[in-house]
Design a protein around this motif. Structure first.
Motif, short mmCIF file in Angstrom:
data_model
loop_
_atom_site.label_atom_id
_atom_site.label_comp_id
_atom_site.label_asym_id
_atom_site.label_seq_id
_atom_site.Cartn_x
_atom_site.Cartn_y
_atom_site.Cartn_z
N CYS A 35 0.83 -1.21 0.00
CA CYS A 35 0.00 0.00 0.00
C CYS A 35 0.87 1.25 0.00
CB CYS A 35 -0.93 0.01 1.21
SG CYS A 35 -2.22 -1.24 1.18
N ALA A 115 -2.47 1.88 4.84
CA ALA A 115 -3.50 1.94 3.81
C ALA A 115 -4.22 3.29 3.81
CB ALA A 115 -4.49 0.80 4.00
N GLN A 142 -6.04 -1.43 -3.18
CA GLN A 142 -5.53 -2.06 -1.96
C GLN A 142 -6.28 -3.35 -1.65
OE1 GLN A 142 -5.92 0.89 1.10
NE2 GLN A 142 -4.29 2.18 0.27
#
Length: 171
Positions: A35, A115, A142
């Motif tokens: 991420c 994230a 993601q």
């Protein structure tokens, strides 16, 4: 603040009284690194001479491989966050994403920080009027990277912590 007030035992390793396996902890670290790396260029284009965020991501992966100790990965994550301090916008968020990825070795729940900051970076880098779309695209990217073994855990974590993570997981 990206961590809950009460720690979720699903993100605490079994040897510390939780239910997280070492294998899943490593998968969380790898996903967080992916991420952060996905938006790393937003930092590197603004600060091409500063290796700290890239090193944090590399340390997260090295920790998974057993090449560095948890404290080294965590320290690299802290240095990446230091790289963010004087910045604004996408570059700052990208550096924080890398810092959070490095910290996953220490506290698995930092996976969502990597994230969330990556989504914030994507939003900040988007052209005017397109930030929400860019954030949803990043969130979906993601989720597409999530290994099956941790998919349900992470998506549930996103649902539970969405409010303290700037509501970025509405994708």
């Amino acid at each position: 603040m990206i961590l809950p007030m009460v720690r979720d035992p699903r993100f605490v390793t079994s040897r510390r009284g939780g239910t997280l396996t070492d294998a899943d902890h490593r998968l969380l670290a790898l996903w967080a690194a992916a991420c952060a790396e996905h938006v790393l260029g937003l930092f590197e284009s603004a600060q091409p001479g500063d290796p700290r965020p890239r090193q944090a991501i590399e340390h997260a992966r090295a920790w998974v491989r057993g090449e560095v100790k948890m404290m080294q990965a965590r320290a690299a994550g802290g240095h990446a966050m230091g790289a963010a301090r004087d910045l604004r916008g996408a570059a700052r968020h990208a550096a924080y994403a890398a810092g959070q990825a490095g910290a996953v070795a220490h506290v698995a729940a930092h996976e969502l920080g990597a994230a969330a900051y990556a989504i914030k970076a994507a939003r900040a880098a988007a052209p005017e009027g397109e930030s929400e779309t860019a954030g949803r695209r990043e969130c979906q990217w993601q989720r597409d990277q999530l290994p099956d073994a941790i998919r349900e855990l992470v998506i549930d974590d996103q649902r539970l912590r969405n409010d303290i993570c700037w509501s970025v997981f509405d994708c």
